[in-house]
Design a protein around this motif. Structure first.
Motif, PDB file in Angstrom:
ATOM      1  N   UNK A 535      -2.790   0.086 -11.824  1.00  5.21           N
ATOM      2  CA  UNK A 535      -1.428   0.676 -11.491  1.00  5.21           C
ATOM      3  C   UNK A 535      -1.221   1.388 -10.548  1.00  5.21           C
ATOM      4  N   UNK A 536      -2.442   1.261  -9.740  1.00  2.00           N
ATOM      5  CA  UNK A 536      -2.332   1.966  -7.554  1.00  2.00           C
ATOM      6  C   UNK A 536      -1.016   0.764  -7.076  1.00  2.00           C
ATOM      7  N   UNK A 537      -1.739  -0.941  -7.712  1.00  2.00           N
ATOM      8  CA  UNK A 537      -0.758  -1.772  -7.432  1.00  2.00           C
ATOM      9  C   UNK A 537       0.698  -1.916  -7.293  1.00  2.00           C
ATOM     10  N   UNK A 538       0.962  -0.843  -8.475  1.00  2.00           N
ATOM     11  CA  UNK A 538       1.672  -0.804  -8.626  1.00  2.00           C
ATOM     12  C   UNK A 538       2.681   0.396  -8.124  1.00  2.00           C
ATOM     13  N   UNK A 539       1.965   0.898  -8.112  1.00  4.30           N
ATOM     14  CA  UNK A 539       2.683   2.377  -7.801  1.00  4.30           C
ATOM     15  C   UNK A 539       2.737   1.656  -5.938  1.00  4.30           C
ATOM     16  N   UNK A 540       2.154   0.969  -5.411  1.00  3.63           N
ATOM     17  CA  UNK A 540       2.410   0.087  -4.021  1.00  3.63           C
ATOM     18  C   UNK A 540       3.824  -0.635  -3.648  1.00  3.63           C
ATOM     19  N   UNK A 541       3.580  -0.905  -5.012  1.00  2.00           N
ATOM     20  CA  UNK A 541       5.263  -2.119  -4.755  1.00  2.00           C
ATOM     21  C   UNK A 541       6.779  -1.115  -5.147  1.00  2.00           C
ATOM     22  N   UNK A 542       6.190   0.197  -6.015  1.00  2.00           N
ATOM     23  CA  UNK A 542       7.422   0.723  -5.797  1.00  2.00           C
ATOM     24  C   UNK A 542       6.989   1.513  -4.709  1.00  2.00           C
ATOM     25  N   UNK A 543       6.517   1.680  -3.657  1.00  4.11           N
ATOM     26  CA  UNK A 543       6.338   2.554  -2.882  1.00  4.11           C
ATOM     27  C   UNK A 543       6.995   1.434  -1.269  1.00  4.11           C
ATOM     28  N   UNK A 544       6.606   0.615  -1.555  1.00  3.98           N
ATOM     29  CA  UNK A 544       7.349  -0.835  -0.838  1.00  3.98           C
ATOM     30  C   UNK A 544       8.541  -0.632  -1.215  1.00  3.98           C
ATOM     31  N   UNK A 545       9.608  -0.808  -2.204  1.00  7.39           N
ATOM     32  CA  UNK A 545      10.217  -0.890  -2.564  1.00  7.39           C
ATOM     33  C   UNK A 545      10.686  -0.045  -1.345  1.00  7.39           C
ATOM     34  N   UNK A 546      10.899   1.819  -1.701  1.00  4.17           N
ATOM     35  CA  UNK A 546      10.778   2.905  -1.802  1.00  4.17           C
ATOM     36  C   UNK A 546      11.523   2.363  -0.001  1.00  4.17           C
TER      37      UNK A 546
END
Lengths: 759, 288
Positions: A535-546
């Motif tokens: 879940x944190x990896x998924x959130x990091x993917x989103x953070x990198x996109x932002x």
């Protein structure tokens, strides 16, 4: 030791739930209340085995303040379908009969009716007004007696499964199973020494301090809310849904903080009853068991018998091993006979193995899971027999186990071949420990034994949310029975590169997170931990996109390091790193809230092995055993929060010592339990034991990003034989029946010493 | 629940009057460590609770020309902190201090332990060995009774309706005297005696000149074992005398098989504890 340079994993911060627990703010099962709630109480059978001829509830219903009475008639009949619950399996036809007796009361304490009333006093009075007409039947308590042909039969429909041809006659033996590797007959022909012994154990209760408690509220529109102390609120939801024919999504279960479970809170007793009473009355209904009810009607772990035969060569190599195990299931089929069989020789690389198991019903409460269900019982037999072998061969007991230790590539008797495991490392750690190298003090003797548990993975869901200020919430769905919230937060902090204090782990109710299998099988830090990491990896993917959006670059050109988004290289462009707080602050402009989710069926649980060493003294006059020093070594994978790993080992050892020395159910001739309380059901108290020393052998699990293995169950497996082996070496008397309580040990010593007996 | 009245009188006369007026439904509350549990379990439901902790005579310890008078409601913790009493009667004090847990000790009293009338009461064998005299007051006035005469059977006493145990008197005794109490429990605390044994001795010039032995949890009441005392008195506490006293203890046992121990085990342990307690008491007596 782990070579990975972690910042947070392996540290020992305060647990997130710690302050609430030490200040009394934490809410446990009985702490939930609602306006207008009623109090529910259960009428229980005074007989161990009886046909229920009739139940007259009219006088109870007429008592002012009584709002509803339920009996089995209020619960729909269930199909003959087996469903998993924790590490055990249950049959729905039996579960509905266990929560409310139907044709028969099958053990003393079996629920036969329940009332909801405005006060507890009225509810109690109402129970005394319910008239139950029983036809008392002969009962059977002991496993071996229950297996006899002339034993009273509990269930007329029960035919022994796993026997060919299919039996025509009803039996208390619910199942026969076997697992075979190689050819034991051929193996024993190679043996130069054969050890053959029989061992028995008594049922033991999980002994959680907090009794079962629940509050249920069924609304007029069909929605149901439940607050409960449980190891699996999704299982509470599932059982209530099936047992009461309510659509699953209509039920919302919120787990309380939990005052111990150890496997015993993976099943339902009160919840379906409270929901039914709430449905009938339109009011919330609260139910709390007394300690006496906990003993008479919940748990326990089975008692059983174990016959072991081990053949070895003079050099200590085991060439054949055989074991027959019969476990008490309680009133309904479903003891942990499978795990008891499979774990029996799992520590050892033996070519020829035959294990036969029997699941046996008798007039006792239906057993529930208890830490490594079944394994301590078979290990008690096998590890005691190995100690006899070591004594007869004149071998060091750890060397004997090293000579036969399972390792990567060893094929188990039950099928799988081990991947990376740490049994050899654990044996060596025990052998090289300060304890094992120290001379044994005069008057004391030393005992050694080992143990194994599979550990499990299964279904987990998790979510991670970034708050507006850049702090993080980690949401999971497993009640925390052993410090798992701290471990989940540590893994999230490590993965995300932020401080542990910035991560707040919470346990969501069944409507606020996806499905999670129970807290059990030592699975949460491993499996739910993996879900949190993902879940944190998924959130990091989103953070990198932002960050990519902010900088106007490709998401692939952004890396996440130490809690910051950075350009992947100088060719991406010159951008200052963006922190979690900065990305959170600008989230509204870059695509809205930043969350991560994960859901998976986790495979690859790493098995665990324990090797325990004890120094103890036996008072020959009284039979009292004094533990002077105890060390537990275990391959724990990576210790995410070492304090809670050590705590798991220490707790398992303490419970195992209680099992070995004093804990037992004492029944009178009528099949009634004579010791339903902590005074005469003797668990160890703090002053009974020294500080339990631990050695964490960190052999990483290759199937987990941080190398996690389950740790909570292995430590209860070795203590029974560890203590028994030391007693045998101290006294020359091999105890084969648990518990090794002062009266029993004293009698055994007197029997072996004619001088004392003549006095 | 029924309505329960509660009174906390300042004097024994008032307490006795309240008990007498209750017509058998009164219960004395000292520490409450038995009473409240029994009420919660539904075993007793008193009409009136008479709290005796406001009565000075029942909550104080006095020295009386070499002896001691201990109020029946003095808590175990207070007794354990009384240095002179502890030096004079270490066995009595250690027995009282074994009742319950540390928390329970802040409330539990020897008077309550006696009146609860459990054959396994920890304080009673030591008080029997000490030759304690119990002062009892009731509607008919005061009387003094040897402590071993109070128990009539499990949960039953010889107290008359309305009678209250006021205090224990431990006699003065010669130099070279001491006592000890040992109990056997499967754990190290928080448990009930499987067997309890109190021994009180006087030793002069190496010879035991006086002895008393109390034995608990081996019969319906706590026993004064006079044959064991006879075996010790006049001896030099040699192995033969100790074995004779142990045999007397075993012979005195009339135990039952129950969840806490077997007949055989309790009988054997009675002898084991006699020897050990006598050894400790002798060592304490010799040290003075």
């Amino acid at each position: 030791m782990s070579s990975q340079p972690y910042k947070w994993i392996g540290t020992r911060p305060n647990r997130p739930d710690g302050a609430d627990k030490v200040t009394g703010r934490a809410r446990f099962g009985a702490d939930f209340n609602m306006p207008g709630q009623l109090i529910g109480k259960v009428l229980r059978s005074p007989h161990a085995h009886a046909v229920i001829r009739s139940i007259d509830t009219s006088a109870a219903e007429a008592l002012p303040g009584v709002k509803a009475v339920v009996t089995a008639k209020d619960f729909p009949e269930q199909p003959n379908v087996i469903v998993p619950t924790g590490e055990m399996q249950v049959n729905l036809r039996d579960v509905t009969r266990n929560i409310m007796a139907r044709e028969k009361a099958l053990y003393e304490g079996h629920a036969v009716a329940a009332v909801a009333a405005t006060t507890e006093a009225i509810a109690r009075e109402a129970l005394s007004l319910i008239r139950v007409e029983y036809e008392v039947l002969p009962h059977v308590i002991d496993v071996e007696e229950a297996m006899r042909d002339d034993a009273p039969v509990l269930h007329d429909h029960l035919r022994t499964e796993g026997v060919k041809p299919e039996p025509q006659k009803a039996s208390n033996i619910a199942k026969r199973m076997e697992n075979i590797k190689g050819d034991v007959a051929a193996g024993f022909k190679q043996a130069e020494i054969v050890i053959e012994r029989s061992f028995t154990t008594q049922p033991v209760h999980q002994g959680y301090i907090e009794p079962h408690a629940t509050l249920a509220s069924a609304a007029e529109d069909g929605q149901v809310q439940i607050w409960s102390t449980t190891q699996g609120h999704f299982q509470v939801r599932g059982f209530c849904s099936r047992l009461l024919n309510i659509e699953t999504s209509q039920i919302r279960v919120t787990p309380s903080e939990i005052g111990g479970g150890f496997g015993g809170k993976t099943v339902v007793y009160l919840e379906p009853v409270a929901v039914r009473l709430s449905q009938k009355t339109g009011k919330p209904v609260k139910m709390v068991m007394s300690r006496e009810e906990v003993f008479r009607a919940s748990g326990p772990a089975p008692g059983g018998s174990v016959k072991v035969k081990i053949g070895a060569r003079r050099d200590g190599r085991i060439v054949a091993a055989e074991c027959t195990i019969a476990l008490q299931a309680g009133a309904f089929p479903g003891s942990p006979i499978g795990p008891a069989c499979w774990t029996s020789f799992a520590c050892y690389d033996i070519d020829n193995i035959q294990v036969i198991g029997y699941d046996v019903v008798s007039n006792r409460p239906k057993v529930a899971a208890y830490r490594a269900p079944g394994a301590p019982i078979s290990a008690w037999g096998v590890e005691s027999a190995l100690d006899i072998l070591a004594q007869e061969l004149g071998m060091d007991p750890i060397d004997l186990r090293l000579k036969n230790a399972a390792k990567k590539g060893t094929k188990t008797s039950y099928g799988p071949t081990f991947d990376t495991i740490g049994f050899v490392e654990t044996l060596e750690a025990a052998k090289n420990s300060a304890h094992y190298k120290s001379p044994v003090k005069p008057g004391y003797t030393r005992g050694v034994a080992a143990g194994f548990w599979f550990n499990v993975g299964a279904d987990s869901s998790a979510a991670a949310h970034v708050a507006e200020d850049g702090t993080v919430t980690v949401i999971s769905g497993n009640p925390d029975i052993g410090g798992s919230r701290a471990s989940l937060a540590l893994m999230a902090a490590e993965e995300l590169g932020v401080d542990y204090e910035k991560v707040r782990p919470v346990i969501a109710d069944t409507s606020s997170i996806g499905f999670n299998f129970v807290t059990g099988g030592s699975r949460v830090t491993f499996a739910t931990g993996l879900a949190v990491v993902n879940a944190v990896k998924d959130m990091i993917r989103e953070l990198k996109g932002r960050a990519a959006k902010t900088w106007g670059v490709d998401p692939e050109a952004v890396v996440w390091e130490n809690g910051m988004a950075r350009p992947a290289g100088s060719n991406v462009g010159e951008f200052d790193p963006l922190s979690l707080a900065q990305l959170a602050a600008s989230a509204g402009k870059t695509g809205g809230p930043i969350n991560g989710h994960a859901q998976l069926n986790v495979q690859g649980a790493g098995p665990g092995f324990g090797v325990h060493v004890v120094d103890l003294a036996v008072d020959r006059d009284t039979g009292i055993v004094t533990i002077d020093r105890y060390t537990a070594a275990q391959d724990v994978g990576t210790a995410i929060h070492p304090s809670y790993v050590e705590g798991q080992l220490q707790g398992g050892v303490v419970q195992g010592i209680g099992w070995a020395l004093n804990e037992e159910y004492i029944y009178n001739s009528k099949g009634k339990l004579d010791n339903p309380g902590f005074l005469d059901y003797r668990m160890p108290v703090a002053s009974d034991l020294p500080m339990i020393e631990t050695i964490l052998v960190e052999v990483a699990n290759p199937s987990h990003p941080y190398g996690v293995r389950g740790v909570g169950e292995v430590p209860i497996v070795p203590p029974l034989a560890t203590v028994g082996n030391a007693i045998a070496r101290a006294t020359g008397v091999r105890m084969t029946d648990l518990p090794m309580s002062p009266p029993k040990l004293s009698a055994a010593l007197d029997a072996a010493t004619p001088r004392m007996a003549a006095e | 629940m029924n309505n329960i009245q509660y009174v906390a009188p300042q004097s024994i006369d008032e307490a006795v009057a309240a008990m007498a007026a209750a017509n058998g439904t009164g219960r004395v509350l000292a520490g409450g460590t038995d009473l409240l549990i029994q009420m919660r379990a539904g075993v007793v439901s008193p009409g009136i609770i008479v709290d005796v902790k406001k009565i000075v005579e029942m909550t104080t310890i006095d020295e009386t020309s070499g002896g001691y008078r201990i109020g029946a409601a003095v808590s175990g913790a207070v007794i354990g902190e009384h240095a002179r009493l502890k030096k004079a009667w270490p066995g009595v004090v250690e027995a009282i201090n074994l009742i319950g847990s540390k928390q329970i000790q802040g409330r539990a009293s020897a008077g309550g332990n006696l009146c609860n009338a459990s054959p396994a009461a920890d304080s009673v064998p030591a008080l029997v060995a000490a030759g304690a005299i119990v002062t009892v007051q009731g509607p008919k006035g005061r009387r003094d009774v040897p402590v071993e005469k109070i128990h009539a059977g499990p949960g039953r006493t010889t107290l008359q309706p309305g009678e209250i145990v006021v205090s224990f008197t431990l006699p003065a005794r010669p130099a070279g005297s001491s006592d000890a109490y040992l109990r056997l429990i499967p754990r190290t605390e928080m448990d009930i005696a499987v067997v309890g044994c109190g021994v009180s001795l006087t030793i002069q010039n190496g010879t035991c000149t006086a002895a008393r032995v109390g034995l608990g949890a081996v019969a319906p009441t706590v026993l004064l074992v006079e044959d064991a005392a006879k075996a010790l008195a006049g001896s030099r506490l040699d192995d033969k005398a100790l074995e004779a006293a142990a045999a007397a203890c075993r012979a005195a046992c009339k135990p039952i098989n129950d969840k806490r121990g077997t007949i055989a085990y309790r009988t054997k342990i009675a002898g084991v504890l006699l020897k050990r307690a006598a050894g400790i008491a002798a060592e304490r007596a010799g040290r003075k």
